[in-house]
Design a protein around this motif. Structure first.
Motif, PDB file in Angstrom:
ATOM      1  N   GLU A 174       0.847  -1.082   0.105  1.00  0.00           N
ATOM      2  CA  GLU A 174      -0.044  -0.063   0.141  1.00  0.00           C
ATOM      3  C   GLU A 174       0.798   1.269  -0.019  1.00  0.00           C
ATOM      4  N   ASP A 175       0.420   2.240  -0.482  1.00  0.00           N
ATOM      5  CA  ASP A 175       1.234   3.366  -0.564  1.00  0.00           C
ATOM      6  C   ASP A 175       1.481   3.891   0.982  1.00  0.00           C
ATOM      7  N   GLY A 176       2.600   4.542   1.090  1.00  0.00           N
ATOM      8  CA  GLY A 176       3.068   5.168   2.227  1.00  0.00           C
ATOM      9  C   GLY A 176       4.324   4.311   2.743  1.00  0.00           C
ATOM     10  N   PRO A 177       5.032   4.778   3.973  1.00  0.00           N
ATOM     11  CA  PRO A 177       6.272   4.514   4.201  1.00  0.00           C
ATOM     12  C   PRO A 177       6.115   3.104   4.837  1.00  0.00           C
ATOM     13  N   MET A 178       7.302   2.555   4.975  1.00  0.00           N
ATOM     14  CA  MET A 178       7.376   1.115   5.869  1.00  0.00           C
ATOM     15  C   MET A 178       8.268   1.662   7.058  1.00  0.00           C
ATOM     16  N   VAL A 179       8.227   0.917   8.058  1.00  0.00           N
ATOM     17  CA  VAL A 179       8.803   1.293   9.307  1.00  0.00           C
ATOM     18  C   VAL A 179       9.732   0.242   9.889  1.00  0.00           C
ATOM     19  N   PHE A 180      11.177   0.293   9.909  1.00  0.00           N
ATOM     20  CA  PHE A 180      11.872  -0.599  10.421  1.00  0.00           C
ATOM     21  C   PHE A 180      12.160  -0.552  11.723  1.00  0.00           C
ATOM     22  N   ALA A 181      12.114  -1.622  12.613  1.00  0.00           N
ATOM     23  CA  ALA A 181      12.673  -1.863  14.041  1.00  0.00           C
ATOM     24  C   ALA A 181      14.098  -1.698  14.188  1.00  0.00           C
ATOM     25  N   ILE A 227       9.531  -5.415  10.060  1.00  0.00           N
ATOM     26  CA  ILE A 227       8.660  -4.111   9.715  1.00  0.00           C
ATOM     27  C   ILE A 227       7.499  -4.094  10.615  1.00  0.00           C
ATOM     28  N   LEU A 228       7.632  -2.802  11.198  1.00  0.00           N
ATOM     29  CA  LEU A 228       6.495  -2.878  12.145  1.00  0.00           C
ATOM     30  C   LEU A 228       5.193  -2.115  11.639  1.00  0.00           C
ATOM     31  N   ALA A 229       4.026  -2.726  11.961  1.00  0.00           N
ATOM     32  CA  ALA A 229       2.562  -2.059  11.602  1.00  0.00           C
ATOM     33  C   ALA A 229       2.573  -0.771  12.695  1.00  0.00           C
ATOM     34  N   TRP A 245       6.955  -1.088  20.415  1.00  0.00           N
ATOM     35  CA  TRP A 245       8.611  -1.167  20.130  1.00  0.00           C
ATOM     36  C   TRP A 245       9.269  -0.064  20.849  1.00  0.00           C
ATOM     37  N   LEU A 246       8.666   0.996  20.827  1.00  0.00           N
ATOM     38  CA  LEU A 246       9.322   2.052  21.641  1.00  0.00           C
ATOM     39  C   LEU A 246       9.317   2.263  23.233  1.00  0.00           C
ATOM     40  N   GLY A 247       8.642   1.118  23.635  1.00  0.00           N
ATOM     41  CA  GLY A 247       8.657   0.863  24.966  1.00  0.00           C
ATOM     42  C   GLY A 247       7.396   1.596  25.642  1.00  0.00           C
ATOM     43  N   GLU A 248       6.604   2.346  25.120  1.00  0.00           N
ATOM     44  CA  GLU A 248       5.507   3.140  25.618  1.00  0.00           C
ATOM     45  C   GLU A 248       4.465   2.394  26.088  1.00  0.00           C
ATOM     46  N   GLU A 249       4.091   1.182  25.744  1.00  0.00           N
ATOM     47  CA  GLU A 249       3.146   0.463  25.886  1.00  0.00           C
ATOM     48  C   GLU A 249       3.514  -0.884  26.830  1.00  0.00           C
ATOM     49  N   GLY A 250       4.438  -0.787  27.755  1.00  0.00           N
ATOM     50  CA  GLY A 250       4.802  -2.117  28.383  1.00  0.00           C
ATOM     51  C   GLY A 250       5.726  -3.081  27.552  1.00  0.00           C
TER      52      GLY A 250
END
Length: 220
Positions: free
Chosen positions: A123-130, A167-169, A176-181
């Protein structure tokens, strides 16, 4: 693995996408041929706030005496990241998001020529790597450095290479950033088979000096 990628999303759009405060020294975009040791964009959490920062792609453990004081660590294997001395502290405490537009991988033909492929979101848009990051300083040199976390390839990617970036949704960015436990370890898995599309590109990208949007154009 991941050894080359492209990023075309403007920094202000990145900052908006991740709800992050942008740094004032971010790399120029678009860049269709981001190479190891280049500066890349990365999102990290600092005192409860997301920041979009510039990092050197090539993780430097604190014991390296120079920037080339050991192997160039551009990738960190998901299977061993929690035990490897270079990465285990960063895996617990210093995780980041690395936005890209797509990445390159190579196969070889019968004559051993390297044939490049471009992999991008379905889909259009960026992908985000861990990613994981590390500050490094020695003899007046200081860098914020990062590595991309990789895992075994999914079936689609395995036809090209046996590894792929994690690749993170969007719903997993905060975890992944540790904001949610806890639970980040469960995210280090291959992307779904329908998440990516792949096409051959010209051999110009085999040179790390190549540039321009033509690098990602499909060829027959």
């Amino acid at each position: 693995m991941c050894g080359r990628f492209a990023i075309t999303l403007p920094p202000d759009a990145m900052a908006q996408l991740f709800k992050a405060v942008p740094g004032n020294d971010l790399p120029a975009v678009p860049n269709y041929n981001v190479c190891p040791t280049n500066r890349v964009h990365a999102v990290l959490g600092v005192e409860g706030q997301r920041r979009l920062s510039a990092m050197r792609w090539g993780f430097l453990p604190h014991w390296y005496k120079t920037t080339n004081g050991g192997p160039l660590l551009i990738n960190a294997r998901a299977e061993t990241i929690a035990e490897k001395p270079a990465f285990k502290a960063a895996c617990r405490e210093r995780r980041c998001l690395i936005p890209v537009s797509g990445f390159y991988e190579w196969t070889k033909d019968a004559e051993d020529n390297r044939l490049p492929w471009y992999i991008q979101p379905a889909e259009d848009g960026p992908m985000v790597f861990a990613g994981v990051w590390q500050d490094w300083e020695r003899d007046g040199e200081a860098y914020r450095t990062c590595a991309i976390v990789t895992c075994a390839a999914n079936e689609q990617m395995a036809a090209i290479h046996h590894r792929m970036p994690v690749i993170l949704a969007p719903e997993d960015w905060g975890k992944w950033l540790g904001e949610e436990g806890k639970g980040a370890a469960n995210l280090m898995v291959p992307a779904p088979e329908d998440a990516l599309r792949v096409h051959r590109v010209g051999v110009a990208v085999n040179s790390n000096r190549a540039s321009g949007p033509e690098l990602i154009e499909p060829i027959d």
